[in-house]
Structure formats: C-alpha cells, structure tokens
Scaffold this active site. Structure first.
Site, PDB file in Angstrom:
ATOM      1  N   ASP A 170      53.515  -9.174   6.798  1.00  0.00           N
ATOM      2  CA  ASP A 170      53.762  -7.935   7.024  1.00  0.00           C
ATOM      3  C   ASP A 170      55.203  -7.508   6.252  1.00  0.00           C
ATOM      4  O   ASP A 170      55.118  -7.839   4.997  1.00  0.00           O
ATOM      5  CB  ASP A 170      54.649  -8.138   8.701  1.00  0.00           C
ATOM      6  CG  ASP A 170      54.079  -6.805   9.377  1.00  0.00           C
ATOM      7  OD1 ASP A 170      54.582  -5.790   9.227  1.00  0.00           O
ATOM      8  OD2 ASP A 170      53.145  -7.018  10.231  1.00  0.00           O
ATOM      9  N   ASP A 206      66.449 -12.089  19.759  1.00  0.00           N
ATOM     10  CA  ASP A 206      65.212 -12.457  20.326  1.00  0.00           C
ATOM     11  C   ASP A 206      64.624 -13.470  19.837  1.00  0.00           C
ATOM     12  O   ASP A 206      63.620 -14.174  20.275  1.00  0.00           O
ATOM     13  CB  ASP A 206      64.408 -11.001  21.109  1.00  0.00           C
ATOM     14  CG  ASP A 206      65.117 -10.351  21.984  1.00  0.00           C
ATOM     15  OD1 ASP A 206      66.064 -10.707  22.578  1.00  0.00           O
ATOM     16  OD2 ASP A 206      64.660  -9.108  22.061  1.00  0.00           O
ATOM     17  N   HIS A 259      58.404  -3.249  11.250  1.00  0.00           N
ATOM     18  CA  HIS A 259      57.186  -3.494  11.780  1.00  0.00           C
ATOM     19  C   HIS A 259      57.063  -5.118  11.690  1.00  0.00           C
ATOM     20  O   HIS A 259      56.443  -5.581  12.909  1.00  0.00           O
ATOM     21  CB  HIS A 259      55.903  -3.069  10.662  1.00  0.00           C
ATOM     22  CG  HIS A 259      54.943  -2.950  11.227  1.00  0.00           C
ATOM     23  ND1 HIS A 259      53.790  -3.852  11.015  1.00  0.00           N
ATOM     24  CD2 HIS A 259      54.016  -1.993  11.887  1.00  0.00           C
ATOM     25  CE1 HIS A 259      52.593  -3.753  11.577  1.00  0.00           C
ATOM     26  NE2 HIS A 259      52.610  -2.455  12.037  1.00  0.00           N
ATOM     27  N   ASN A 307      43.242   1.715  13.005  1.00  0.00           N
ATOM     28  CA  ASN A 307      43.680   2.914  13.904  1.00  0.00           C
ATOM     29  C   ASN A 307      42.904   4.127  13.468  1.00  0.00           C
ATOM     30  O   ASN A 307      43.511   5.155  13.565  1.00  0.00           O
ATOM     31  CB  ASN A 307      45.359   3.297  13.599  1.00  0.00           C
ATOM     32  CG  ASN A 307      45.876   2.054  14.419  1.00  0.00           C
ATOM     33  OD1 ASN A 307      45.369   1.346  15.247  1.00  0.00           O
ATOM     34  ND2 ASN A 307      47.112   2.091  14.289  1.00  0.00           N
ATOM     35  N   SER A 345      47.868  -2.959  15.752  1.00  0.00           N
ATOM     36  CA  SER A 345      48.910  -4.142  15.214  1.00  0.00           C
ATOM     37  C   SER A 345      49.391  -4.994  16.466  1.00  0.00           C
ATOM     38  O   SER A 345      49.327  -6.124  16.156  1.00  0.00           O
ATOM     39  CB  SER A 345      50.215  -3.069  14.599  1.00  0.00           C
ATOM     40  OG  SER A 345      50.219  -3.066  13.174  1.00  0.00           O
TER      41      SER A 345
END
Length: 390
Positions: free
Chosen positions: A62, A71, A97, A204, A268
C-alpha cells in the site's frame, strides 16, 4: 507510453480512490468500537474464542503504515519502501490509505484497557508494510507513475520472501486500459507457490462499466467485493467473474496517521477485512494451502447467492468463525497453483455476456493464444488478397 508505464499510472490512481474518508468528530474517538459493524458481520468475536491472529504476518502492499499509531503500536514490522521518495511522516499525504487498511486488519485499540480506537479482525497479527504506491494527493505521484511501475510485482515477491503469511493488496487497476502484466502475474504465482494466500480489491468501477481489475483478476487471487450494512451491494462495487467473496465496504471505521478516525468506503477495506479473516485461519491452521483457504471462505460464506455464487457477491459474505470451524476437518495439502501464463499480447477481457462460470480463470491464457492465432491467420489472408498497385 509503454505498457508498463500505463500499468503504473493506473495502479497509482486506483489505489488512492479506493477510500474517501470523511473524518469522524474528535469526541467520537472513544466510541469507535460501537461503530465497527464489520466485526459483527464477520463474526469476529466468535472467531476470537479460537485465535486473534497470533503468530501471523499480513503484508500490506500500500502507501505505507504509521507504526507509531496508538492502535497499531507494537504490531508493525519495519517497512520496505519500494518507492523511495514522496511524502514523509507528518505530511498530509503520507501513509493514510495504508494505515487505514492496517488498522482494520490488526488494530488493537488503545487506552488503559484498550477500549478506545480501532480493533481489527486479527488484533494479534503483525503487519508487514510494503510501500508500492503513493497517495493520490502526493506531490511526487507523477514521478512514481513513470519511475516505479514495477513496484507492485517487486513488492509481492519481497513480501513472499520476508515472512508474509498473507498478502493484502487493497488497490487495483480497473481503468479502461487495464490488462494483465506478466511480472505481476508471475509474482502472484510465486507467492501462491510458497503457500501464501493473496487477496485483492475487486475494484470500485461499479458506476464506470465494471471493468476488469488487476491484480484481483489474476489466477489464484481471492478477489473481494463490497457489501453494506443492509447486506446489499454498494453502487461502486465492481461486478465481475473473478469475484470470490464479499465483505463490509461502507462505513468502515479506520485509523489515520493524524490520530483522527474515518468512515471509509470501497473494496479496499473489504479486501483488508478478508485478509484479516485469513490471518485467523492461518493462525489456527498454518499448513492449509491457499486453495484450501479460498475454498473455506467460499464454502462457509453467509448469504450465498442463488446458484452458489454471482458476480456481485462472489460466494457471499465471509464468516470468519464458520471458516475456522470448518477448517477443523481439513487435512493440509500443499498443492501447487496452476502455472501463470498470459500471452505477451492481450486481446481483452472475456465477453461481458458470457456466463460467470463458463470459462475458468486459468483458461484465459489459452483463449488469448487461440484468438491471437486466428487474428494472425486472418491478417495473413487479407495481406495475400490485397490489391497490388504499381
């Protein structure tokens, strides 16, 4: 423009448009857990009675991952950067992303009892970040298009050689010029041959013609479409013959390097959620082959379409708990994947009117070759029959 260059352009563009992320209010950060409907949809908490993904490494190919995000802290391995330039930590266009995808795979929350922030489907899995693309708003994006067209193929091989147990690619080329690249195809077959499942976004392009997307359409890839909280197809989700399964792809909460949280949409996050589900399976049953894992996902999927699958949902919505349960009865096999093989020339995707199960993916190379011979024969005949002029 060369074919490789076209490929690099399309992947860079597609990856950045897979998640449009409106920020949640700052005060909502402590109530994120209640908004993670994907955990319930995939029956993650039930699956956690068996495993939370410990011992498994998910490669995230990515835009990079923020290893210091609360996190994710402690879960992210050193990053491999195959771009080598572009945004840096602290920039608005750095690792947005990729961090989002990593958080819904292996986020563990934060706070005294880790009750705040994002929890992923496999919160004890590790993330191996491989930077193969730049964000859409990165000032160096144009340079990456022209100079780093082969980064995706290189990233797949690097991940396969450096400890990846699952490879997630929440990216793709679903432009009108999309076509298979032999280097990418070979890299995926290399990873599959080493026993590593490969997952990719289906695309998409639902509003733009449902074009075939790569790497989702390569042989052996687990291609993921999106579903919303009502169990229906979001308009953006690509419908095509390579769809394997579906997963949540609307209103998916994820973390951002700027410490805010976002609701993301696209295939995604759907892909990342399936990769996390596979991490759970691999943690409990590490010797299952990619083909067996793919079969587990499809055979235990929820809301299976009539006939067993369709181009919209694949075999249905992934059920991590059911897949783990079914894996108890499997004997591991290390079957080699079918050889990769796209001809040097590519004559386009399957006809749009062909039934979804009419032509298996692995027959595409032979179809392309046969069509190529027919075209060459026709061209030769026309050349012999052409009028001759002085």
């Amino acid at each position: 423009m060369t074919r490789a260059l076209l490929r690099g352009v399309a992947v860079a563009l597609a990856s950045a448009t897979l998640a449009v992320l409106p920020a949640l209010p700052a005060q909502a950060a402590d109530g994120i857990r209640g908004q993670e409907w994907a955990l319930e949809a995939l029956h993650a908490e039930e699956a956690w009675r068996t495993t939370k993904g410990e011992g498994i490494t998910v490669a995230v190919l990515d835009t990079g991952v923020d290893a210091d995000h609360p996190d994710l802290k402690g879960q992210v391995l050193p990053q491999k950067d195959l771009i080598g330039f572009g945004a840096e930590p602290g920039d608005d266009s750095w690792a947005v992303h990729g961090t989002g995808m990593a958080s819904i795979i292996a986020g563990h929350g934060h706070g005294a009892g880790r009750e705040d922030g994002v929890v992923g489907v496999a919160p004890e899995a590790r993330i191996l970040p491989v930077r193969v693309i730049l964000e859409d708003n990165d000032p160096q994006r144009q340079r990456a298009r022209t100079e780093k067209a082969g980064a995706l193929a290189d990233g797949i091989r690097w991940a396969a050689d450096h400890g990846a147990d699952v490879i997630n690619m929440s990216l793709g080329d679903d432009s009108e010029s999309a076509h298979p690249e032999p280097r990418e195809d070979a890299a995926i077959q290399y990873a599959l041959g080493k026993g590593i499942p490969v997952v990719a976004s289906a695309g998409n392009g639902g509003k733009k013609g449902d074009h075939v997307s790569y790497p989702a359409a390569y042989p052996g890839v687990i291609a993921v479409t999106a579903v919303n909280h009502l169990g229906t197809r979001p308009a953006f989700s690509t419908r095509h013959w390579y769809a394997t399964v579906c997963a949540p792809g609307e209103q998916v909460v994820m973390a951002n390097p700027d410490r805010s949280y976002y609701n993301g949409w696209g295939t995604s996050p759907a892909s990342a959620l399936v990769s996390a589900s596979i991490a759970l399976i691999r943690s409990a049953y590490p010797d299952l082959s990619p083909a067996q894992i793919k079969q587990l996902l499809t055979s235990t999927a929820q809301n299976t379409p009539e006939g067993g699958r369709d181009d919209t949902f694949g075999a249905g919505l992934v059920d991590a708990a059911a897949a783990l349960k079914a894996a108890e009865n499997l004997n591991p096999t290390r079957q080699k994947p079918s050889p990769a093989g796209y001809a040097d020339r590519y004559f386009g995707p399957r006809p749009a009117t062909a039934p979804a199960d009419e032509l298996p993916v692995n027959w595409l190379p032979w179809t392309a070759g046969t069509l190529g011979l027919a075209l060459l024969g026709t061209a030769f005949f026309l050349w012999r029959a052409r009028p001759r002029y002085p």
